[in-house]
Design a protein around this motif. Structure first.
Motif, PDB file in Angstrom:
ATOM      1  N   VAL A 160      32.858 -22.347 -83.437  1.00 22.13           N
ATOM      2  CA  VAL A 160      32.663 -23.265 -83.662  1.00 22.13           C
ATOM      3  C   VAL A 160      33.592 -23.690 -82.380  1.00 22.13           C
ATOM      4  O   VAL A 160      33.608 -24.849 -81.512  1.00 22.13           O
ATOM      5  CB  VAL A 160      32.661 -24.654 -83.954  1.00 22.13           C
ATOM      6  CG1 VAL A 160      30.875 -25.103 -85.410  1.00 22.13           C
ATOM      7  CG2 VAL A 160      33.605 -24.794 -85.388  1.00 22.13           C
ATOM      8  N   LEU A 161      34.354 -22.425 -82.137  1.00 21.43           N
ATOM      9  CA  LEU A 161      35.896 -22.868 -81.562  1.00 21.43           C
ATOM     10  C   LEU A 161      35.071 -22.198 -80.186  1.00 21.43           C
ATOM     11  O   LEU A 161      34.570 -21.108 -80.067  1.00 21.43           O
ATOM     12  CB  LEU A 161      37.180 -22.030 -82.379  1.00 21.43           C
ATOM     13  CG  LEU A 161      38.316 -22.522 -81.178  1.00 21.43           C
ATOM     14  CD1 LEU A 161      39.229 -23.838 -81.417  1.00 21.43           C
ATOM     15  CD2 LEU A 161      39.369 -20.872 -81.857  1.00 21.43           C
ATOM     16  N   PRO A 162      35.696 -22.991 -79.202  1.00 22.90           N
ATOM     17  CA  PRO A 162      35.569 -21.962 -77.948  1.00 22.90           C
ATOM     18  C   PRO A 162      36.165 -20.854 -77.699  1.00 22.90           C
ATOM     19  O   PRO A 162      37.191 -20.310 -78.026  1.00 22.90           O
ATOM     20  CB  PRO A 162      36.047 -23.201 -76.462  1.00 22.90           C
ATOM     21  CG  PRO A 162      35.288 -24.096 -77.463  1.00 22.90           C
ATOM     22  CD  PRO A 162      36.303 -24.045 -78.406  1.00 22.90           C
ATOM     23  N   PRO A 163      35.541 -19.814 -77.197  1.00 22.35           N
ATOM     24  CA  PRO A 163      35.959 -18.206 -77.656  1.00 22.35           C
ATOM     25  C   PRO A 163      37.491 -18.763 -77.112  1.00 22.35           C
ATOM     26  O   PRO A 163      38.396 -17.428 -77.006  1.00 22.35           O
ATOM     27  CB  PRO A 163      34.800 -17.548 -76.906  1.00 22.35           C
ATOM     28  CG  PRO A 163      33.661 -18.103 -77.190  1.00 22.35           C
ATOM     29  CD  PRO A 163      34.226 -19.629 -77.184  1.00 22.35           C
ATOM     30  N   VAL A 164      37.142 -18.354 -75.364  1.00 23.93           N
ATOM     31  CA  VAL A 164      38.892 -18.358 -75.069  1.00 23.93           C
ATOM     32  C   VAL A 164      39.711 -19.712 -75.329  1.00 23.93           C
ATOM     33  O   VAL A 164      41.201 -19.133 -75.002  1.00 23.93           O
ATOM     34  CB  VAL A 164      38.111 -19.548 -72.903  1.00 23.93           C
ATOM     35  CG1 VAL A 164      38.162 -21.055 -73.828  1.00 23.93           C
ATOM     36  CG2 VAL A 164      39.330 -19.511 -71.935  1.00 23.93           C
ATOM     37  N   VAL A 165      40.112 -20.411 -76.027  1.00 22.73           N
ATOM     38  CA  VAL A 165      40.451 -20.722 -77.289  1.00 22.73           C
ATOM     39  C   VAL A 165      41.261 -19.769 -78.045  1.00 22.73           C
ATOM     40  O   VAL A 165      42.279 -20.275 -78.326  1.00 22.73           O
ATOM     41  CB  VAL A 165      39.768 -22.129 -77.808  1.00 22.73           C
ATOM     42  CG1 VAL A 165      40.978 -22.725 -78.999  1.00 22.73           C
ATOM     43  CG2 VAL A 165      39.673 -23.302 -76.932  1.00 22.73           C
ATOM     44  N   GLY A 166      40.554 -18.780 -78.471  1.00 20.66           N
ATOM     45  CA  GLY A 166      40.457 -18.420 -79.753  1.00 20.66           C
ATOM     46  C   GLY A 166      41.745 -17.079 -78.676  1.00 20.66           C
ATOM     47  O   GLY A 166      42.378 -16.759 -79.716  1.00 20.66           O
ATOM     48  N   GLY A 167      40.856 -16.706 -78.127  1.00 20.51           N
ATOM     49  CA  GLY A 167      41.684 -16.230 -77.191  1.00 20.51           C
ATOM     50  C   GLY A 167      43.431 -16.588 -76.795  1.00 20.51           C
ATOM     51  O   GLY A 167      44.225 -15.477 -76.838  1.00 20.51           O
ATOM     52  N   ILE A 168      43.555 -17.626 -76.967  1.00 21.33           N
ATOM     53  CA  ILE A 168      44.355 -18.305 -76.574  1.00 21.33           C
ATOM     54  C   ILE A 168      44.913 -18.361 -77.373  1.00 21.33           C
ATOM     55  O   ILE A 168      46.870 -18.045 -77.328  1.00 21.33           O
ATOM     56  CB  ILE A 168      44.145 -19.721 -75.557  1.00 21.33           C
ATOM     57  CG1 ILE A 168      43.944 -19.522 -73.935  1.00 21.33           C
ATOM     58  CG2 ILE A 168      46.038 -20.350 -75.501  1.00 21.33           C
ATOM     59  CD1 ILE A 168      43.657 -21.005 -73.577  1.00 21.33           C
ATOM     60  N   ALA A 169      45.036 -18.636 -79.248  1.00 22.21           N
ATOM     61  CA  ALA A 169      45.207 -18.432 -79.321  1.00 22.21           C
ATOM     62  C   ALA A 169      46.054 -16.888 -80.276  1.00 22.21           C
ATOM     63  O   ALA A 169      47.386 -16.800 -80.594  1.00 22.21           O
ATOM     64  CB  ALA A 169      44.949 -18.849 -81.050  1.00 22.21           C
ATOM     65  N   LEU A 170      45.041 -16.358 -79.882  1.00 25.80           N
ATOM     66  CA  LEU A 170      45.156 -14.591 -79.914  1.00 25.80           C
ATOM     67  C   LEU A 170      46.666 -14.042 -79.384  1.00 25.80           C
ATOM     68  O   LEU A 170      47.629 -13.209 -80.096  1.00 25.80           O
ATOM     69  CB  LEU A 170      44.276 -13.560 -80.229  1.00 25.80           C
ATOM     70  CG  LEU A 170      43.105 -14.140 -81.338  1.00 25.80           C
ATOM     71  CD1 LEU A 170      42.231 -13.305 -80.427  1.00 25.80           C
ATOM     72  CD2 LEU A 170      44.011 -13.482 -82.541  1.00 25.80           C
ATOM     73  N   LEU A 171      46.762 -14.846 -78.193  1.00 23.55           N
ATOM     74  CA  LEU A 171      47.906 -14.064 -76.918  1.00 23.55           C
ATOM     75  C   LEU A 171      48.874 -14.905 -77.661  1.00 23.55           C
ATOM     76  O   LEU A 171      50.022 -14.450 -77.431  1.00 23.55           O
ATOM     77  CB  LEU A 171      47.230 -14.555 -75.737  1.00 23.55           C
ATOM     78  CG  LEU A 171      48.234 -14.540 -74.270  1.00 23.55           C
ATOM     79  CD1 LEU A 171      48.500 -12.969 -74.307  1.00 23.55           C
ATOM     80  CD2 LEU A 171      48.159 -15.013 -73.268  1.00 23.55           C
ATOM     81  N   TYR A 172      49.012 -16.232 -78.011  1.00 22.38           N
ATOM     82  CA  TYR A 172      50.386 -16.543 -78.822  1.00 22.38           C
ATOM     83  C   TYR A 172      51.072 -16.467 -79.824  1.00 22.38           C
ATOM     84  O   TYR A 172      51.749 -16.761 -79.984  1.00 22.38           O
ATOM     85  CB  TYR A 172      50.060 -18.250 -78.331  1.00 22.38           C
ATOM     86  CG  TYR A 172      50.660 -18.842 -77.106  1.00 22.38           C
ATOM     87  CD1 TYR A 172      51.569 -18.693 -76.490  1.00 22.38           C
ATOM     88  CD2 TYR A 172      49.395 -19.475 -75.870  1.00 22.38           C
ATOM     89  CE1 TYR A 172      51.791 -19.627 -75.369  1.00 22.38           C
ATOM     90  CE2 TYR A 172      49.202 -20.055 -74.510  1.00 22.38           C
ATOM     91  CZ  TYR A 172      50.609 -19.591 -74.890  1.00 22.38           C
ATOM     92  OH  TYR A 172      50.866 -20.333 -72.971  1.00 22.38           O
TER      93      TYR A 172
END
Length: 281
Positions: A98-110
């Motif tokens: 349910v998480l927007p993929p871009v939010v997942g990308g930011i989480a992975l980036l940090y």
């Protein structure tokens, strides 16, 4: 005169079902109608298109393998054990659904970026994850893992653990029970989950763009190539979209085709006795 079996479905339900099919199918028909068929081969065989398609297939296969390696133990723990905060853990594992993929990308980036939670340590060791092919695989795994976990946990709960219990009482150690009983029993669910994970990885866009960037031959997957071509060459974007749709249809058909359902039924009927016999031996 042949009689049709009673379905018990009201006409208005069938009408809404037809409308639902139209919502899904009409956009696909529009893509097919928009394709420049005269130049289709040229559009989909350009260097950038082939690089993007090859990268998507390779990274999707790698992320699917990673999902299997990590998802099978996780699903087994969630389905076969009970511990504090289990519901919270399950919610966190399924969060990428349910998480927007871009939010997942930011989480992975940090997490894995140069100044991230683990990225700084990895940078000291000479390992750079962000904006690399490894980042693409991690982003795809992040969004695809829940699909495999959901499929496997459901299969484990529906199948129960009676066969494992019988094998254990017959003297089979836990490792043998897992290899000879549990794994063959969940194989249909594992196959479906793996195919769905591959399909989700193949279509991943937001997390990949945010965490891995868009470098041709390194991180630019087919969805990213389609997005870029949409601005510069709409005909190429439509042609590549059709290619991605065709691959997705083939993958979903592989997971839910009639032959797959038949193999599931055959496995459920014939596998357990044979497995138990082998586990005792």
């Amino acid at each position: 005169m042949a009689r049709h079996p009673y379905t018990g479905i009201p006409r208005w339900v069938s009408a809404l079902a037809v409308l639902a099919v139209a919502v899904v199918v009409l956009p696909l028909v529009a893509i097919v109608a928009k394709v420049d068929w005269e130049n289709f081969t040229t559009l989909v065989t350009s260097e950038s298109a082939l690089d993007a398609l090859g990268l998507s297939l390779r990274t999707s296969a790698a992320s699917t393998l990673l999902c299997i390696v990590l998802g099978v133990p996780l699903a087994l723990v969630l389905a076969r054990s009970s511990f504090p905060f289990q519901r919270l853990l399950r919610s966190l594992v399924l969060l990428p659904l349910v998480l927007p993929p871009v939010v997942g990308g930011i989480a992975l980036l940090y997490t894995f970026g140069r100044q991230g939670l683990l990225g700084a340590t990895l940078q000291v060791l000479g390992v750079q994850v962000a904006f690399s092919t490894t980042a693409v695989i991690l982003a795809q795994t992040f969004v695809a893992l829940p699909f495999l976990v959901v499929s496997l946990e459901g299969a484990l709960r529906i199948g129960g653990h009676r066969y494992e219990a019988v094998a254990a009482t017959l003297g089979a150690p836990p490792g043998v029970v897992f290899r000879r009983v549990t794994l063959p029993l969940i194989l249909p669910g594992l196959a479906s989950g793996a195919v769905l994970s591959f399909a989700r990885s193949l279509g991943e866009f937001g997390a990949t763009l945010t965490f891995a960037g868009s470098l041709q031959g390194v991180t630019r997957t087919l969805p990213l190539e389609i997005y870029l071509q949409r601005e510069t060459d709409p005909d190429a974007a439509v042609a590549l979209s059709l290619v991605l749709v065709a691959v997705a249809v083939a993958v979903v058909s592989l997971a839910y085709g009639p032959g797959t359902a038949a193999r599931r039924g055959l496995a459920q009927r014939s596998t357990p006795p044979l497995i138990l016999e082998r586990s005792v031996k």
